[in-house]
Design an enzyme around this catalytic site. Structure first.
Site, PDB file in Angstrom:
ATOM      1  N   CYS A 334      34.437  45.816 -16.906  1.00  0.00           N
ATOM      2  CA  CYS A 334      33.760  44.603 -16.464  1.00  0.00           C
ATOM      3  C   CYS A 334      32.402  44.411 -17.125  1.00  0.00           C
ATOM      4  O   CYS A 334      31.706  43.444 -16.834  1.00  0.00           O
ATOM      5  CB  CYS A 334      33.601  44.619 -14.941  1.00  0.00           C
ATOM      6  SG  CYS A 334      32.529  45.944 -14.339  1.00  0.00           S
ATOM      7  N   ASP A 335      32.009  45.316 -18.011  1.00  0.00           N
ATOM      8  CA  ASP A 335      30.734  45.208 -18.705  1.00  0.00           C
ATOM      9  C   ASP A 335      30.847  44.207 -19.855  1.00  0.00           C
ATOM     10  O   ASP A 335      31.718  44.339 -20.724  1.00  0.00           O
ATOM     11  CB  ASP A 335      30.326  46.580 -19.243  1.00  0.00           C
ATOM     12  CG  ASP A 335      28.945  46.587 -19.865  1.00  0.00           C
ATOM     13  OD1 ASP A 335      28.317  45.518 -19.937  1.00  0.00           O
ATOM     14  OD2 ASP A 335      28.497  47.669 -20.283  1.00  0.00           O
TER      15      ASP A 335
END
Length: 383
Positions: A334-335
């Protein structure tokens, strides 16, 4: 959309580098992502390095890829091991490797690690400053030590001569101080930097070692070996070199400056870089900013940290044919920083399609994290 008129034939492109048929079968049999590790390549590289330089001993840099099967394969070929921590010492020991086949080449060590390694039977330690000598004298008395010197890595992708190293003008004093402290100063060492594309860096460093050796002789110190470190290159995109010419120049320098002296080598990337392909899948896609974004089940937090840290360029292949188009490969976490490559050319892909990165055996598995609690990338072996 920027497209190439050159069709992509993955079978032709990939088979020139590795066994495409075997990797394709593995991709059909195993869930992605996984490392496809060719142990035959590890064996052939071990033989090559053993024969590259006469009167030499090879120590694989375990940190580059501590895979157990790699270590076992290299051990079976008579390769030694460059260890940098207690964990690597214990790993090698657990595989039946004798301590006399290990050298401790981390320049800065905790006193407890020195003591533990010495108690395990390791007798070779690198140093580059007076404070390290104090720790070695206290925790590994009478051990054999070798000095890591500063050399210039202008031909290397990554300079390794800033964090560690002793300067040439302090080398003789450091070796003499080692002797005074009850240690055995027996070697000189250097590292030209990662992915060194020209043997001239080794030639210049060997000449520098010769100059220091002349001064050491005047002090009654006679070295047993010169450790020329690692830095031996891997065939990454855009990197051109010829290993036969490479080692020819190194051997000429050794014959000139150290004809009777043993040579240590510490190959890491050069030993295992071409052993492994990363096989992963497209899990999502989008079109934005004039480019297609492919989201894959790999990550800079799994295998591609080298791209994020150093801009390491990898080749990407698919099992599909088609016109090439510019695209972005983004990781599974999710970065928003998790991007594998911002400018790669691939044919049009769909969710579920396979992507393969070759020559990915160095500094990939060893950087795996569990960010987002993803499982570590597994390894599938073949020959």
């Amino acid at each position: 959309m920027n497209k190439s008129t050159t069709p992509v034939d993955a079978l032709t492109r990939l088979s020139s580098y590795t066994d495409f048929v075997k990797i394709k079968k593995l991709a059909q049999a195993h869930e992605t992502p996984f490392y496809a590790l060719n142990l035959s390549n590890v064996k052939s590289n071990a033989v090559m390095f053993k024969n590259a330089i006469p009167n030499s001993e090879v120590f694989y840099a375990v940190k580059v890829n501590p895979d157990v099967e790699i270590i076992k394969e290299l051990h079976s070929q008579g390769i030694g091991f460059d260890v940098a921590s207690s964990g690597e010492v214990l790993l090698c020991k657990s595989l039946g490797i004798s301590p006399d086949k290990m050298i401790f080449s981390n320049p800065v060590k905790k006193p407890s690690e020195i003591k533990k390694a010495f108690q395990e039977g390791i007798n070779f330690f690198v140093f580059d400053n007076y404070f390290e000598l104090d720790k070695l004298a206290a925790n590994a008395p009478n051990s054999k030590v070798y000095l890591r010197l500063c050399v210039y890595g202008e031909n290397s992708k990554i300079n390794l001569n800033e964090k560690f190293v002793a300067m040439q003008d302090e080398a003789v004093d450091l070796m003499c101080e080692a002797l005074k402290k009850g240690l055995n100063p027996v070697g000189l060492a250097f590292h030209v930097g990662m992915q060194c594309l020209s043997a001239e860096s080794y030639v210049n460093a060997i000449e520098k070692c010769s100059q220091i050796n002349d001064e050491l002789k005047k002090q009654g110190i006679h070295i047993e070996f010169v450790n020329i470190g690692g830095g031996f290159p891997v065939k990454y995109p855009g990197d051109n070199f010829n290993l036969n010419d490479y080692f020819k120049k190194i051997n000429e320098a050794i014959r000139t400056y150290f004809p009777e002296t043993k040579v240590f080598l510490e190959p890491g990337s050069g030993m295992v870089g071409d052993s492994t392909s990363i096989v992963f899948s497209v899990i999502g896609k989008n079109f934005r900013g004039g480019k297609t974004w492919y989201y894959v089940d790999e990550s800079i937090y799994s295998s591609f940290l080298n791209y994020a840290l150093y801009g390491q360029n990898y080749s990407f292949y698919t099992l599909k044919k088609g016109e090439l188009e510019n695209c972005i490969l983004a990781g599974r976490t999710c970065d928003s920083l998790d991007i594998l490559n911002k400018d790669v050319k691939l044919p049009k892909l769909e969710i579920g399609d396979i992507v393969i990165t070759r020559n990915a055996g160095a500094y990939t598995r060893t950087f795996n994290t569990n960010f987002n609690s993803f499982e570590a990338v597994k390894t599938v072996y073949f020959r």
